[in-house]
Design an enzyme around this catalytic site. Structure first.
Site, PDB file in Angstrom:
ATOM      1  N   GLU A 156       3.332 -31.074  34.833  1.00 35.86           N
ATOM      2  CA  GLU A 156       2.587 -31.461  33.450  1.00 35.86           C
ATOM      3  C   GLU A 156       2.774 -30.427  32.265  1.00 35.86           C
ATOM      4  O   GLU A 156       2.743 -30.724  31.360  1.00 35.86           O
ATOM      5  CB  GLU A 156       0.820 -31.461  33.616  1.00 35.86           C
ATOM      6  CG  GLU A 156       0.568 -32.831  34.533  1.00 35.86           C
ATOM      7  CD  GLU A 156      -1.031 -32.656  34.763  1.00 35.86           C
ATOM      8  OE1 GLU A 156      -1.748 -33.391  34.846  1.00 35.86           O
ATOM      9  OE2 GLU A 156      -1.551 -31.618  34.411  1.00 35.86           O
ATOM     10  N   ARG A 208       1.239 -37.585  31.794  1.00 33.07           N
ATOM     11  CA  ARG A 208       1.571 -36.377  32.017  1.00 33.07           C
ATOM     12  C   ARG A 208       0.523 -35.265  31.943  1.00 33.07           C
ATOM     13  O   ARG A 208       0.744 -34.141  31.425  1.00 33.07           O
ATOM     14  CB  ARG A 208       2.805 -35.768  31.405  1.00 33.07           C
ATOM     15  CG  ARG A 208       3.793 -35.236  32.240  1.00 33.07           C
ATOM     16  CD  ARG A 208       5.046 -34.634  31.620  1.00 33.07           C
ATOM     17  NE  ARG A 208       5.942 -33.794  32.458  1.00 33.07           N
ATOM     18  CZ  ARG A 208       7.170 -34.659  33.094  1.00 33.07           C
ATOM     19  NH1 ARG A 208       7.649 -35.633  32.645  1.00 33.07           N
ATOM     20  NH2 ARG A 208       7.715 -33.970  34.074  1.00 33.07           N
ATOM     21  N   CYS A 209      -0.718 -35.739  32.148  1.00 33.29           N
ATOM     22  CA  CYS A 209      -1.724 -35.039  32.096  1.00 33.29           C
ATOM     23  C   CYS A 209      -2.817 -35.680  32.252  1.00 33.29           C
ATOM     24  O   CYS A 209      -3.526 -36.539  31.508  1.00 33.29           O
ATOM     25  CB  CYS A 209      -2.080 -34.285  30.760  1.00 33.29           C
ATOM     26  SG  CYS A 209      -3.540 -33.664  30.330  1.00 33.29           S
ATOM     27  N   GLN A 263       0.640 -44.375  42.330  1.00 35.06           N
ATOM     28  CA  GLN A 263       0.582 -42.972  42.549  1.00 35.06           C
ATOM     29  C   GLN A 263      -0.424 -42.465  43.492  1.00 35.06           C
ATOM     30  O   GLN A 263      -0.450 -41.461  43.803  1.00 35.06           O
ATOM     31  CB  GLN A 263       0.395 -42.296  41.162  1.00 35.06           C
ATOM     32  CG  GLN A 263       1.339 -42.469  40.054  1.00 35.06           C
ATOM     33  CD  GLN A 263       1.185 -41.834  38.728  1.00 35.06           C
ATOM     34  OE1 GLN A 263       1.028 -42.516  37.813  1.00 35.06           O
ATOM     35  NE2 GLN A 263       0.591 -40.589  38.699  1.00 35.06           N
TER      36      GLN A 263
HETATM   37  N1  PCD Z   1       7.516 -27.644  42.099  1.00 34.83           N
HETATM   38  C1  PCD Z   1       8.421 -26.505  42.737  1.00 34.83           C
HETATM   39  N2  PCD Z   1       7.994 -25.423  42.324  1.00 34.83           N
HETATM   40  C2  PCD Z   1       6.844 -25.250  41.943  1.00 34.83           C
HETATM   41  C3  PCD Z   1       5.968 -26.404  41.497  1.00 34.83           C
HETATM   42  C4  PCD Z   1       6.423 -27.568  41.741  1.00 34.83           C
HETATM   43  O1  PCD Z   1       9.700 -26.728  43.132  1.00 34.83           O
HETATM   44  N3  PCD Z   1       6.091 -24.171  41.817  1.00 34.83           N
HETATM   45  C5  PCD Z   1       8.164 -29.046  42.163  1.00 34.83           C
HETATM   46  C6  PCD Z   1       7.392 -29.869  43.217  1.00 34.83           C
HETATM   47  O2  PCD Z   1       7.507 -29.603  44.440  1.00 34.83           O
HETATM   48  C7  PCD Z   1       7.471 -31.317  42.874  1.00 34.83           C
HETATM   49  C8  PCD Z   1       7.740 -30.982  41.206  1.00 34.83           C
HETATM   50  O3  PCD Z   1       8.283 -29.772  41.143  1.00 34.83           O
HETATM   51  O4  PCD Z   1       8.752 -31.779  43.413  1.00 34.83           O
HETATM   52  C9  PCD Z   1       6.169 -31.280  40.399  1.00 34.83           C
HETATM   53  O5  PCD Z   1       5.185 -30.677  41.027  1.00 34.83           O
HETATM   54  P1  PCD Z   1       3.854 -30.703  40.878  1.00 34.83           P
HETATM   55  O6  PCD Z   1       3.609 -29.709  39.491  1.00 34.83           O
HETATM   56  O7  PCD Z   1       3.056 -30.302  41.852  1.00 34.83           O
HETATM   57  O8  PCD Z   1       3.577 -32.147  40.324  1.00 34.83           O
HETATM   58  P2  PCD Z   1       3.294 -33.360  41.117  1.00 34.83           P
HETATM   59  O9  PCD Z   1       1.984 -33.413  41.577  1.00 34.83           O
HETATM   60  O10 PCD Z   1       4.326 -33.613  42.052  1.00 34.83           O
HETATM   61  O11 PCD Z   1       3.600 -34.559  40.214  1.00 34.83           O
HETATM   62  C10 PCD Z   1       2.999 -35.118  39.111  1.00 34.83           C
HETATM   63  C11 PCD Z   1       3.365 -34.798  37.856  1.00 34.83           C
HETATM   64  C12 PCD Z   1       2.501 -35.494  36.918  1.00 34.83           C
HETATM   65  S1  PCD Z   1       0.919 -35.286  36.807  1.00 34.83           S
HETATM   66  C13 PCD Z   1       3.258 -36.312  35.916  1.00 34.83           C
HETATM   67  S2  PCD Z   1       2.377 -37.246  34.958  1.00 34.83           S
HETATM   68  C14 PCD Z   1       4.618 -36.546  35.883  1.00 34.83           C
HETATM   69  C15 PCD Z   1       5.380 -35.273  36.649  1.00 34.83           C
HETATM   70  O12 PCD Z   1       4.901 -34.976  37.767  1.00 34.83           O
HETATM   71  N4  PCD Z   1       5.066 -37.693  36.493  1.00 34.83           N
HETATM   72  C16 PCD Z   1       6.658 -37.550  36.620  1.00 34.83           C
HETATM   73  N5  PCD Z   1       6.794 -35.310  36.615  1.00 34.83           N
HETATM   74  C17 PCD Z   1       7.290 -36.604  36.956  1.00 34.83           C
HETATM   75  N6  PCD Z   1       8.466 -36.587  37.211  1.00 34.83           N
HETATM   76  C18 PCD Z   1       9.249 -37.803  37.556  1.00 34.83           C
HETATM   77  N7  PCD Z   1      10.613 -37.749  37.609  1.00 34.83           N
HETATM   78  N8  PCD Z   1       8.411 -38.872  37.134  1.00 34.83           N
HETATM   79  C19 PCD Z   1       7.242 -38.907  36.901  1.00 34.83           C
HETATM   80  O13 PCD Z   1       6.564 -40.038  36.957  1.00 34.83           O
HETATM   81 MO1  PCD Z   1       0.206 -37.440  35.606  1.00 34.83          MO
HETATM   82  O14 PCD Z   1      -1.520 -36.766  35.779  1.00 34.83           O
HETATM   83  O15 PCD Z   1       0.292 -38.737  36.642  1.00 34.83           O
HETATM   84  O16 PCD Z   1      -0.321 -37.892  34.023  1.00 34.83           O
END
Ligand code: PCD
Length: 783
Positions: free
Chosen positions: A737, A367-368, A220
C-alpha cells in the site's frame, strides 16, 4: 537481472516470480475461465434512478423470453430471507431492491438464462414502475434538518450514520488556545475506485444431492466470504467450499461480499444448477465499493519556528446508500487516526461523521484498506501549508518535527504504538539522491523567468498488519493469519496460507521465507492459497497485511518444523538433540566435523526412519496473532513542470525511498512500489467519480474514469532504507500500500509548490489540466 529460484538461502534475493510463466503465457485461471457443464448465466437489472420508490415490477415477459430459467426480485429473495445482507461495517444492505432504490445502478432484479446474451436480453423485458424521489448527493446537505431521509429501514430518522472520535479533545483545545500559529485547510479526497482489470464475478454450484455449495469467486478473503455465506444462507460452513482462483487484480475491490454473489447463490439454491455471474466494467465501477470520499478539515497549531504542537481534524465521510466500508469492527473510520503521521504532536483530536447519500456504497479500499491514504494525504498536505505560511523549506519543517529514532516505540497522541522508524535517515537519503539543493536553485532561476516548476515532498507513515486480537476483528473474528506446511519424503514442500494474493507474488515470497527457514530453495516450495477446503483459516489479503501476519505465520510454522527436524537429525547423526547445530542449510553435530544432514535427508527419514517416540511425518500449522502492527514509512519527492499554455503537469522526476523493514524479494517490492505509484499518480491527476445533482454517476466507464497508460506514467526512481520491525519474526513490514498512501501528497505538494508564487496554497485532486489552466488564467498568466 532476476536470479534463479534454485539458490539456497533465498531471503532478500530478487528471484524470478514463480507465478509469472503462467500469467505471461495466458495460462492463469481466473473466475471467468471456470466453465462447467450445464452452467447457467446471470445478469442483473440496475436502477436508472438514484432515489425512487418502486411501485411495481413486472417480470412476466422476461420469464417467457428464450432460454430464461429464473427471474428474481427483492420480493423473491425476501421469501428466502435473503433480501438484505449484513455489511462489514455493521449496517445492512439490500441484495435486490425492496420498495425503493437508493443509488443509480443499484441491483433491482436478476435473470438467469442458458446464455449470458439471453440473460442480458431478457433484462430489457422487465418492467419497473419507478416514482422518482428527491435526491441527495451532497453529504453536507444530507445532514441538514430538512433533508429527505434516505434509509427508511433504520430506526434513526436522519442521514447521519455514526460519529467517531479519537485523541484528547480538551488537551488539544488547550494547545490550540495558546499556540502562536494556527493553519487551517479544507481538503477533499475525492471518490475513486480501484478498478482492477478483472471485474468481480462468481460461479455458484449448489449440489442438491450432497447439500454442498462450491463457490468460485474472485476474492481477496475467501474464508471470510465462506463465513458470510454460511451466516446468510444457513448452509453449514463445512458444506461450503470457496475457491478463489487466480485474481486479476484486487486492490481492495475484492474484499467485500456484493449483492450479485448472494443472488447467484440464491439462484443456484433455487435451481440446483451452476450459475455464473461476471459483472461488466460499468457495473464494477458504478456499484461495487468505491474508495475515499472524505471531506476533511485539518488544523495544525505550531510555534513560529515551525515546531508543531497540536492537530485537529474534522471529517465528513460520504458512505453512499449503505455503510459497506470494510473495517475492523472497532474502527468505523478505519485507522484514519494515524493522521498525526511522522510528526511528534503533543496533542491531537480527530473526529469523523459518516453520512448516507444517494451514491454507491463501499468505502472499502483502493490500495489502502483502512483510510490510511486519506490520513497520510491530509497531514502531508497540511504540513506543506504550514511550511508555506511560515516560509520554511518543507524538508526543513519535516526535520524539525519528525519523531526521532530514539523515541521508538513511540506512542502517538491518538493511541498507536509505532514499532520502529528512522524518518530522518530516509528523508536525508531522498534529498541527496534527488539532488534537492540543485533542484531548488534551478527552481529559483525558473521562477525568475516566470516558469512554473515544483518540488513536492511526502514523508508518510503507514500502519499495516491488522491485526492484534485485542483490537482487530471482522464480524467478531480475530484478525490473525495462518500457515500450514507439509514437507514430503523427497524434501519437497506444499505450504498453504490463510491469505489470498492477487498478483503480489506470494507464490514466490512466501516460498522464499519457508525455504530460508528450512534450508531449501524456493523452487522446492509450492505455495497454495485461496481454497477454503485446504487452506487454514485466515482473514485474507488486503491492507498490506499478508507479510506482517501470514508471512510471520509461515516463518514460525517453518521453525516449528525445524524443531521436529532437529530431533530426527539427532537420530540420524547419532548424537543428543542438544548437540545438533543448524547453520541455515544443514544440521551438523557439535564437535564432529564433516558429519551433517540436510533438510532433505531429514524429510526422507521422517517417513522411513523415525526414532522411537517421534511421530512420523513432517508438517505443522501456525496461527499468528501479531503483537502489534508494523509501521512502514517513506520519503517521496516529485519534481514537476507546468505548461503555462495548457495547465498540463509533467512529472519530470519521482523518487520513492521506502522502508518496509527487511525485504524478502527486492524485485517484487520494487514492482509493488511501481504499481502503487502509478495508482497514486492516477488519483492525483485523473481519477474521480463525480455525480450530478440527480445522482447520475458521471464516470461509470474507462472513457470517463481514467486508468493511466504506459505513456501517461512517469519514470519511477526507487531506493530504500531498512528499519526492521522489532516484533516481526523476520523483521519485515508490509509495502504494497505504501506507494499509494505516500504519493498523492507528493504530487499535489509539487504542483502547489510550483504555483505558490501566485499565492496558491491548496488545490483539490484530481489535478486536471483545466483546473490548473484556470488558476493560471485567474492570475493573468495565459491570457
Ligand atoms: N514483500 C517483500 N518484502 C517486504 C514486504 C513485502 O518482499 N518487506 C512482498 C510480499 O511478500 C508480497 C508483496 O511484497 O509479495 C506485497 O506484500 P504486502 O505489503 O504484505 O501486501 P499483501 O498483503 O501481500 O498485498 C496487499 C496489497 C494491497 S492492500 C493492495 S490494495 C495491492 C497491493 O497488495 N493489491 C495488488 N499490491 C497488488 N499487487 C498486484 N499485482 N495486484 C493487486 O491487486 Mo488493499 O487493502 O486490498 O486496498
Amino acid at each position: 537481472m532476476a536470479l534463479q529460484q534454485t539458490e539456497l538461502r533465498p531471503m532478500g534475493k530478487s528471484i524470478a516470480r514463480k507465478e509469472d510463466p503462467r500469467f505471461l503465457r495466458g495460462k492463469g485461471r481466473y473466475v471467468d475461465d471456470v466453465i462447467l457443464p450445464n452452467m447457467l448465466y446471470m445478469a442483473i437489472l440496475r436502477s436508472p434512478y438514484a432515489h425512487a420508490r418502486i411501485r411495481r415490477i413486472d417480470t412476466s415477459a422476461a420469464l417467457a423470453a428464450p432460454g430464461v430459467k429464473l427471474v428474481l426480485t427483492g420480493e423473491d429473495l425476501a421469501k428466502m430471507n435473503l433480501a438484505w445482507m449484513p455489511t462489514l461495517n455493521g449496517d445492512q444492505q439490500m441484495v435486490l431492491a425492496v420498495d425503493k432504490v437508493l443509488f443509480q445502478y443499484q441491483e433491482v432484479a436478476a435473470v438467469v438464462a442458458e446464455t449470458r446474451a439471453q440473460a442480458e436480453d431478457a433484462l430489457q423485458l422487465i418492467e419497473v414502475d419507478y416514482e422518482p424521489l428527491p435526491v441527495v448527493v451532497d453529504p453536507f446537505k444530507a445532514l441538514e434538518p430538512d433533508a429527505p431521509i434516505l434509509r427508511e429501514d433504520r430506526e434513526k430518522k436522519s442521514n447521519h450514520i455514526w460519529h467517531w472520535e479519537s485523541g484528547d479533545r480538551e488537551e488539544t483545545e488547550n494547545v490550540f488556545r495558546d499556540a502562536p500559529v494556527v493553519v487551517k485547510q479544507d481538503v477533499r479526497f475525492q471518490r475513486v475506485h480501484p478498478s482492477p482489470l478483472e471485474p468481480c464475478g462468481c460461479v455458484a454450484d449448489y449440489n442438491t444431492a450432497t447439500g454442498r455449495l462450491t463457490f468460485y469467486v474472485t476474492s481477496q478473503a475467501p474464508h471470510v466470504h465462506r463465513t458470510v455465506i454460511a451466516m446468510l444462507s444457513g448452509i453449514p460452513e463445512h458444506q461450503i467450499r470457496v475457491i478463489s482462483p487466480d485474481v486479476g487484480g484486487g486492490f481492495g475491490n475484492k474484499v467485500g461480499v456484493y449483492p450479485g454473489y448472494v443472488v447467484a447463490v440464491a439462484a443456484s439454491l433455487k435451481l440446483g444448477v451452476l450459475v455464473k455471474w461476471i459483472e461488466t466494467r460499468t457495473e464494477n465501477i458504478a456499484s461495487t465499493s468505491f474508495a475515499r470520499d472524505f471531506h476533511m478539515t485539518c488544523e495544525i497549531a505550531a510555534r513560529e519556528d515551525g515546531r508543531v504542537l497540536g492537530l485537529r481534524v474534522k471529517t465528513i465521510a460520504d458512505h453512499g446508500a449503505f455503510d459497506a466500508a470494510a473495517n475492523p469492527t472497532k474502527f468505523p473510520a478505519g485507522l484514519f487516526n494515524i493522521v498525526t503521521g511522522s510528526y511528534d504532536f503533543k496533542a491531537a483530536f480527530v473526529e469523523v461523521d459518516a453520512v448516507y447519500t444517494n451514491k454507491a456504497p463501499g468505502g472499502v479500499a483502493y490500495r489502502c484498506s483502512f483510510r490510511v491514504t486519506e490520513a497520510a494525504y491530509l497531514i502531508e498536505r497540511t504540513m506543506d501549508v504550514l511550511a508555506q505560511r511560515l516560509k520554511i523549506d518543507p524538508a526543513e519543517l519535516r526535520f524539525r518535527n519528525f519523531i526521532r529514532k530514539d523515541q521508538f516505540p513511540y506512542k502517538s497522541p491518538t493511541g498507536w504504538v509505532y514499532d520502529s522508524g528512522d524518518y530522518e535517515k530516509t528523508l536525508k537519503l531522498a534529498l541527496e539522491r534527488i539532488g534537492y539543493d540543485e533542484l531548488r536553485k534551478e527552481q529559483a532561476e525558473k521562477r525568475a523567468r516566470g516558469e512554473f516548476m515544483g518540488i513536492g515532498i511526502s514523508t508518510f507513515t503507514e500502519i499495516v498488519g491488522g491485526g492484534p486480537k485485542n483490537t482487530f476483528d471482522i464480524l467478531g473474528i480475530k484478525m490473525f493469519d495462518s500457515a500450514e506446511i507439509r514437507v514430503h519424503p523427497t524434501g519437497k514442500v506444499i505450504a498453504r496460507l490463510g491469505v489470498r494474493h492477487q498478483g503480489q507474488g506470494h507464490e514466490t515470497t512466501f516460498a522464499q521465507i519457508i525455504a530460508e527457514e528450512l534450508g531449501l530453495s524456493a523452487d522446492d516450495v509450492l505455495i497454495e492459497e485461496g481454497d477454503t477446503d485446504t487452506a487454514p483459516y485466515g482473514l485474507g489479503t488486503y491492507a498490506s497485511r499478508s507479510t506482517p501476519t501470514a508471512g510471520a505465520a509461515a516463518a514460525l510454522c517453518a521453525r516449528r518444523i525445524r524443531e521436529k527436524a532437529r530431533k530426527i537429525a539427532a537420530h540420524l547423526l547419532e548424537v543428543g538433540e542438544d548437540d545438533v547445530v543448524w547453520d541455515g542449510t544443514a544440521f551438523s553435530a557439535k564437535g564432529l566435523p564433516g558429519k551433517s544432514v540436510t533438510m532433505k535427508d531429514v524429510a526422507f527419514a521422517a517417513y522411513t526412519d523415525v526414532p522411537d517416540g517421534v511421530e512420523p511425518g513432517l508438517e505443522a500449522t501456525y496461527y499468528y496473532d501479531p503483537p502489534n502492527l508494523t509501521f512502514p514509512h517513506g520519503a517521496y519527492i516529485a519534481v514537476v513542470d507546468i505548461d503555462k499554455g495548457t495547465g498540463a503537469v509533467k512529472v519530470r522526476r519521482f523518487l520513492a525511498v521506502d522502508d518496509c523493514g527487511n525485504v524478502i524479494n527486492p524485485m517484487i517490492v520494487e514492482g509493488q512500489v511501481h504499481g502503487g505509484l502509478t495508482e497514486g499518480f492516477a488519483i492525483a491527476f485523473m481519477q474521480d467519480i463525480p455525480y450530478d445533482s440527480n445522482g447520475n454517476c458521471l464516470a461509470p466507464n474507462w472513457m470517463d474514469y481514467l486508468v493511466p497508460t504506459a505513456l501517461d506514467t512517469p519514470h519511477w526512481e526507487t531506493d530504500r532504507t531498512v528499519t526492521p520491525s522489532p516484533h516481526h519474526p523476520i523483521g519485515a513490514k508490509g509495502v504494497g500500500e505504501s506507494p499509494n498512501v505516500g504519493s498523492p501528497a507528493a504530487f499535489v505538494n509539487a504542483v502547489v509548490d510550483a504555483l505558490s508564487p501566485l499565492g496558491v496554497e491548496h488545490i483539490d485532486m484530481p489535478l486536471y489540466p483545466w483546473k490548473i489552466w484556470k488558476i493560471l488564467r485567474e492570475h493573468g498568466i495565459n491570457e
